[in-house]
Enzyme design. Structure first.
Site, short mmCIF file in Angstrom:
data_model
loop_
_atom_site.label_atom_id
_atom_site.label_comp_id
_atom_site.label_asym_id
_atom_site.label_seq_id
_atom_site.Cartn_x
_atom_site.Cartn_y
_atom_site.Cartn_z
CG ASP A 224 -1.96 1.05 1.23
OD1 ASP A 224 -2.45 1.38 0.14
OD2 ASP A 224 -2.32 1.55 2.32
CG ASP B 115 0.89 7.74 -3.41
OD1 ASP B 115 0.74 8.61 -4.29
OD2 ASP B 115 0.58 7.92 -2.22
CD GLU C 140 -3.39 8.86 -4.28
OE1 GLU C 140 -3.50 10.06 -3.99
OE2 GLU C 140 -3.53 7.95 -3.46
N GLY D 253 -8.93 6.19 3.17
CA GLY D 253 -9.46 6.98 4.27
C GLY D 253 -10.83 6.52 4.73
CG ASN E 78 -7.48 0.81 0.64
OD1 ASN E 78 -8.04 -0.06 -0.02
ND2 ASN E 78 -6.27 1.24 0.37
CB THR F 261 -7.28 5.04 11.23
OG1 THR F 261 -6.19 5.59 10.47
CG2 THR F 261 -7.37 5.76 12.56
#
Length: 278
Positions: free
Chosen positions: A78, A100, A130, A201, A222, A225
């Site tokens: 990731d 990324d 992205e 997020g 995804n 947290t």
């Protein structure tokens, strides 16, 4: 990854992608997926690699956890900003990577991502990317950042990536679940972009909105947290209940059990989304 994604996008069913920092969290993610009877993406981030000092030890362990699972498990790298790290992950046996290059200018992003995608595809590895940073990552964007559908479609065509992470109102590392998604934009992106869409997020998004995001066209969800919050709360509770406890196996197990339960719950949320209401 292609086999796991299958018809999920067309059926408006989500694929859960969860980040592990420790072996116990990887075990918990797979246990939760097995409980839910659902495929899962088991993710190791570049930040996690930096924490451990190397990819191989945790990477090999996570791959073994995935191979032993009773459900399909894709091990995914990731937010890799390094092409060298991507190559290492592919050599280890990761089936999917996110490259990324969002901090680069657009043309440089396209060139670097296209090169990584071509190399990964030669090894049968799925590539996510992205255009620009998701809201809140490193403080660069606020949650009002949005991905333009036409730009997204052009980017996918130019890079050849297999999935696209889009900005639709989320922010990384949110501790509260009150994020507001731009559902009409998700639908427009789904109509414009020929590959699965990825929501980063997602920890900051309430259950109802996650289900709605999948219903409007999001596929890969995804979550990191939220699992860390659940894990930490369970460990704190276990230690508070027994101040004399010193054996990590006895309190870390509480965190592992809590994460497994949360993964199973979240998978039920995103896999039961169905088509959007009309």
């Amino acid at each position: 990854m292609s086999e796991v994604v299958g018809g999920l996008a067309g059926a408006r069913r989500g694929l859960g992608a969860f980040n592990a920092i420790q072996l116990e969290q990887a075990e918990a993610i797979v246990a939760g997926a097995e409980r839910a009877g659902a495929p899962v993406v088991l993710q190791v981030s570049e930040n996690c690699v930096a924490y451990h000092g190397a990819l191989a030890p945790l990477g090999r362990a996570v791959l073994e956890v995935g191979r032993a699972a009773a459900v399909p498990v894709v091990v995914h790298l990731d937010h890799a900003t390094s092409a060298d790290l991507v190559r290492e992950a592919v050599a280890l046996g990761f089936g999917s990577v996110m490259f990324d290059a969002s901090r680069l200018g657009h043309d440089a992003n396209v060139a670097a991502t296209a090169e990584v995608a071509a190399r990964c595809h030669a090894d049968g590895v799925w590539v996510e990317a992205e255009l620009g940073e998701i809201g809140g990552k490193d403080g660069v964007h606020a949650p009002h950042a949005r991905t333009d559908p036409a730009e997204a479609a052009a980017y996918v065509a130019a890079t050849g990536v297999d999935a696209l992470a889009v900005a639709v109102g989320t922010s990384h590392a949110m501790l509260t679940r009150d994020g507001v998604l731009d559902l009409p934009l998700i639908a427009r992106l789904r109509a414009a972009v020929p590959v699965p869409l990825v929501l980063h997020g997602s920890s900051g998004v309430p259950d109802e909105a996650l289900a709605a995001a999948v219903g409007h066209g999001m596929t890969k969800i995804n979550i990191a947290t939220q699992l860390n919050k659940v894990y930490t709360a369970a460990v704190r509770e276990r230690l508070a209940a027994d101040p004399a406890l010193v054996d990590p196996r006895r309190y870390v197990a509480a965190g592992r059990d809590a994460v497994a339960a949360e993964v199973a719950r979240l998978l039920a949320v995103i896999r039961a989304a169905g088509p959007p209401r009309r």
